[in-house]
Design a protein around this motif. Structure first.
Motif, short mmCIF file in Angstrom:
data_model
loop_
_atom_site.label_atom_id
_atom_site.label_comp_id
_atom_site.label_asym_id
_atom_site.label_seq_id
_atom_site.Cartn_x
_atom_site.Cartn_y
_atom_site.Cartn_z
N ALA B 103 -32.37 -5.54 -53.16
CA ALA B 103 -31.31 -4.66 -53.67
C ALA B 103 -31.71 -4.13 -55.04
O ALA B 103 -32.01 -4.90 -55.96
N SER B 104 -31.73 -2.80 -55.14
CA SER B 104 -31.95 -2.17 -56.44
C SER B 104 -30.62 -2.11 -57.18
O SER B 104 -29.59 -1.75 -56.60
N LEU B 105 -30.65 -2.48 -58.44
CA LEU B 105 -29.41 -2.58 -59.22
C LEU B 105 -29.49 -1.77 -60.51
O LEU B 105 -30.55 -1.69 -61.14
N MET B 106 -28.36 -1.20 -60.89
CA MET B 106 -28.27 -0.52 -62.18
C MET B 106 -26.83 -0.58 -62.67
O MET B 106 -25.92 -0.08 -62.00
N VAL B 107 -26.63 -1.23 -63.81
CA VAL B 107 -25.31 -1.24 -64.43
C VAL B 107 -25.48 -1.03 -65.93
O VAL B 107 -26.61 -0.98 -66.43
N GLU B 108 -24.38 -0.91 -66.62
CA GLU B 108 -24.46 -0.75 -68.07
C GLU B 108 -25.13 -1.98 -68.68
O GLU B 108 -25.04 -3.08 -68.13
N PRO B 109 -25.80 -1.79 -69.81
CA PRO B 109 -26.50 -2.92 -70.42
C PRO B 109 -25.54 -3.94 -71.06
O PRO B 109 -25.48 -4.09 -72.28
N LYS B 110 -24.77 -4.58 -70.20
CA LYS B 110 -23.83 -5.61 -70.65
C LYS B 110 -24.04 -6.85 -69.80
O LYS B 110 -24.11 -6.76 -68.57
N ARG B 111 -24.08 -7.98 -70.44
CA ARG B 111 -24.38 -9.24 -69.76
C ARG B 111 -23.43 -9.50 -68.58
O ARG B 111 -23.85 -9.82 -67.47
#
Lengths: 80, 429
Positions: B103-111
């Protein structure tokens, strides 16, 4: 004049000095090529300077440094 | 028949051919059809907060009759809700348990955002995660994708956050839109990456319509930069794979991406250090079934080479990839024209006269026939004549033994330095 002819002329000048007993003591490189100082020891030290323009001659002059006919690693070590 | 199975950082696959995260891996329907066709793995189109795409989003560069020499897109990550994707991933993995589903993932840079998506995705049984730090358009404007990937400290931190929550291997996908990709690769490894993949697409504008003055593509008369991929980017990708493969500070498996269209491309990427590869543009151009020829070709190649496993290819050419300063200045090749194959088109003469060292003469032989001949002593061995020559076998580049010992630029400079140092010391005395 072809590039080889220009190089060959400079190579001959280098080799002639070496055959006359001169050895390369200093090489300074700048925007105008390489200024190579040759020295022959004796009762009166003699100095000759060649300004090498061609890339092949600037390469050649380092291949005739003492020790370069051995492996480059050995040559580097021996010149230290 | 050779063994095509690979294992990339613990992710097992029946062959090295994976689909890259892109339009061909948008749905379970597509990925399952790809597996039926023979693909060994798939990186699901990037999951994250679902986006809204524009209409008119692809463009291609055609060159001299070759369709899709390069491909440009302004499409973003998935526009479907996470739960819909997860359901299809689960079904796909259930049908194809031995295939790799990443799974390729991309979210905001928040833990907390990374922790949340990692847990939800791993719950449906993916084999691994790929962090998309490479997408150069759209998402980057929102601080994600390449915007993250261009900041090594942010790559390291986000990889670390993912590793805090992940139980499956983590691949970090790198952007080529950076000066030195090895810097980011090393930071990914410091963050705990189990593998890296490269390259994502390159910033691009496919063209401008000289009649309407619109960009290509345009969205109602407005354009924006996109991501470039396809055969045109392969040399750039191969170089970046090689740089990471030979960097001891990286030292993790590499999934190679970038213009791979044939089994020969696959061999090249693996020789340069890739454990497996990913394909997108060639599938968008020709469909899933191109993998059949890739599998056959790779099998035959391995048999011809007497290799039992495809894994034996990985990294074999890396020691042959060095720095310019370590190349032998005394190695010499010259061009030789084979008169039997030469068609006297004069392309070599023109190229040599106009762009190289003027060493190919147009002569007339004793029979009055025009012939082209290289003055070998003036030939610098640039290869240009053999590159422009349209006739197979008409020009060979021949290595000459000039009797000189090997000498690199670095060795030469050290020799001169030592010589001058000795001379200066003697002068002082």
């Amino acid at each position: 004049m072809s590039a080889f002819t220009e190089f060959d002329q400079e190579r001959r000048e280098i080799n002639e000095l070496l055959e006359q007993g001169y050895r390369i003591v200093n090489i300074e490189e700048d925007l105008d090529g390489a200024r190579v100082k040759f020295m022959r020891s004796g009762p009166v030290a003699a100095v000759q300077v060649l300004q090498l323009l061609t890339a092949d001659a600037r390469k050649h002059v380092t291949t005739v440094l003492p020790g370069i006919q051995r492996t480059p690693e050995e040559a580097v070590e021996s010149s230290v | 028949m050779a063994d095509l199975r690979i294992e990339l950082a613990g992710i097992k696959s029946p062959n090295p051919f994976w689909l890259a995260s892109a339009p061909p891996t948008n749905t379970g329907y597509q990925v399952q059809r790809a597996f039926e066709a023979g693909w060994g793995g798939a990186v699901w189109k990037t999951l994250g907060d679902p986006i809204i795409n524009t209409s008119s989003r692809f463009a291609a560069v055609h060159f001299n009759g070759q369709r899709v020499a390069g491909f440009n897109n302004i499409e973003l990550i998935t526009d479907r809700p996470l739960e819909v994707n997860l359901k299809e991933i689960y079904e796909t993995k259930k049908r194809f348990p031995d295939h790799a589903v990443v799974a390729s993932l991309m979210v905001e840079p928040k833990r907390e955002k990374w922790h949340e998506i990692v847990k939800r995705v791993e719950d449906v049984g993916v084999d691994g995660l790929e962090l998309n730090f490479g997408c150069p358009h759209g998402m980057a404007e929102r601080g994600m994708g390449a915007a993250s990937g261009q900041q090594p400290d942010l790559v390291e931190a986000q990889t670390y956050w993912v590793k805090e929550a992940a139980t499956t291997p983590v691949i970090v996908k790198l952007t080529p839109n950076i000066t030195d990709i090895t810097v980011v690769a090393r930071h990914a490894v410091k963050g705990g990456a189990d593998a890296i993949s490269m390259i994502n697409t390159i910033n691009s504008l496919a063209g401008v319509d000289i009649h309407t003055w619109n960009t290509i593509p345009h969205v109602g008369g407005q354009g924006a930069h996109g991501g470039y991929c396809g055969p045109a980017v392969k040399p750039i990708a191969l170089s970046m794979v090689a740089e990471c493969a030979r960097d001891r500070g990286v030292g993790v498996p590499i999934s190679g991406i970038g213009g791979i269209s044939t089994w020969q491309d696959v061999v090249e990427f693996m020789l340069m250090g890739a454990t497996g590869i990913q394909v997108c543009t060639a599938v968008m151009h020709h469909g899933f079934r191109i993998v059949e020829e890739m599998i056959d070709g790779l099998n035959n190649y391995l048999d011809d080479k007497g290799l039992a496993s495809v894994t034996e290819l990985t990294g074999k050419s890396v020691p042959k990839y060095s720095n310019w300063g370590d190349l032998d200045l005394n190695y010499k090749v010259v061009a030789r024209i084979n008169q039997d194959n030469c068609i006297n088109c004069n392309k070599c003469h023109i190229a040599c006269e106009d762009a190289s060292h003027q060493c190919i003469d147009m002569l007339t032989n004793a029979q009055g026939k025009a012939v082209l001949q290289v003055r070998e002593e003036d030939c610098v061995g640039c290869n240009l004549c053999s590159i422009v020559c349209p006739a197979d076998g008409a020009i060979d580049m021949i290595a000459l033994d000039n009797g000189a010992a090997p000498l690199t630029w670095n060795q030469r400079q050290q020799l001169i330095g030592n010589l001058n140092h000795t001379y200066s010391a003697a002068e002082v005395m």
